[in-house]
Design a protein around this motif. Structure first.
Motif, short mmCIF file in Angstrom:
data_model
loop_
_atom_site.label_atom_id
_atom_site.label_comp_id
_atom_site.label_asym_id
_atom_site.label_seq_id
_atom_site.Cartn_x
_atom_site.Cartn_y
_atom_site.Cartn_z
N LEU A 11 20.17 -12.79 -30.00
CA LEU A 11 20.37 -14.21 -29.69
C LEU A 11 21.66 -15.31 -30.65
CD1 LEU A 11 17.30 -15.85 -28.84
CD2 LEU A 11 18.95 -15.96 -27.57
N TRP A 22 21.86 -14.32 -19.33
CA TRP A 22 20.54 -13.77 -19.42
C TRP A 22 20.17 -14.99 -20.31
CZ3 TRP A 22 17.90 -10.70 -16.30
CH2 TRP A 22 18.65 -10.38 -15.28
N VAL A 23 20.60 -15.15 -21.95
CA VAL A 23 20.75 -15.79 -22.70
C VAL A 23 19.87 -17.14 -22.31
CG1 VAL A 23 20.71 -17.18 -24.70
CG2 VAL A 23 22.18 -14.85 -24.35
N LYS A 31 18.30 -17.45 -19.36
CA LYS A 31 16.62 -17.39 -18.62
C LYS A 31 15.82 -16.29 -20.47
CE LYS A 31 18.04 -14.96 -13.64
NZ LYS A 31 17.63 -15.78 -13.65
N LEU A 32 16.46 -15.67 -20.65
CA LEU A 32 15.88 -16.13 -21.61
C LEU A 32 15.19 -16.60 -22.80
CD1 LEU A 32 16.62 -12.11 -22.70
CD2 LEU A 32 15.55 -13.12 -21.72
N PHE A 59 11.62 -18.89 -22.67
CA PHE A 59 10.37 -17.62 -23.64
C PHE A 59 10.44 -17.57 -24.76
CE2 PHE A 59 11.64 -16.38 -19.27
CZ PHE A 59 10.33 -16.21 -18.39
N ASP A 60 9.53 -17.74 -25.74
CA ASP A 60 8.85 -17.28 -26.77
C ASP A 60 8.45 -15.95 -27.33
OD1 ASP A 60 8.65 -17.60 -29.30
OD2 ASP A 60 6.73 -17.82 -29.17
N PHE A 61 9.90 -15.52 -27.58
CA PHE A 61 10.00 -13.77 -27.59
C PHE A 61 10.58 -12.71 -28.96
CE2 PHE A 61 13.46 -14.80 -25.59
CZ PHE A 61 14.34 -13.65 -26.17
N VAL A 113 12.46 -9.84 -30.20
CA VAL A 113 12.94 -8.23 -30.07
C VAL A 113 12.68 -6.77 -31.56
CG1 VAL A 113 15.08 -6.80 -29.31
CG2 VAL A 113 14.60 -8.83 -28.62
#
Length: 122
Positions: free
Chosen positions: A10, A22-23, A25-26, A29-31, A33
């Protein structure tokens, strides 16, 4: 393969269409790595090295799949519905005709499987 760069996914410039995809889609979400080197991440290491000679010693293979029990449940529903049992008996005795029929042991109406109204399959 080392995926250390995903830790900064990110924070980096997105240069390809798959990266944007993909970014996008991501972002919903709160995540976070967290990177673990392959030597310390034993589970990932074992999965990525399953084809080596040492891994084959204690290998267990499991196959799973969906379980479709609709037909067996329909057979039970048709066998316990008293009105449908009577229709089945008349069809077997050739005293009842179309649109009712018996196909592969199941009662059909107009060529379709008949689900009794009292069945939980409805």
């Amino acid at each position: 393969m080392d995926h250390y760069s995903l830790k900064y996914l990110l924070d980096q410039r997105l240069t390809t269409i798959p990266q944007h995809h993909w970014v996008g889609k991501l972002l919903g979400f709160d995540f976070t790595v967290e990177y673990k080197a392959g030597t310390t991440n034993m589970v990932a290491d074992a999965l990525s090295r399953w084809d080596t000679k040492d891994a084959a010693v204690g290998m267990v293979l499991a196959v799973s799949g969906p379980w479709f029990d609709f037909i067996s449940r329909l057979c039970h529903a048709q066998a316990t519905d008293l009105a449908l049992v009577a229709v089945h008996d008349k069809l077997t005795a050739d005293t009842r005709t179309a649109p009712w029929a018996i196909t592969d042991g199941l009662v059909t109406f107009e060529g379709r499987l008949y689900i009794p109204p009292s069945s939980p399959l409805l």
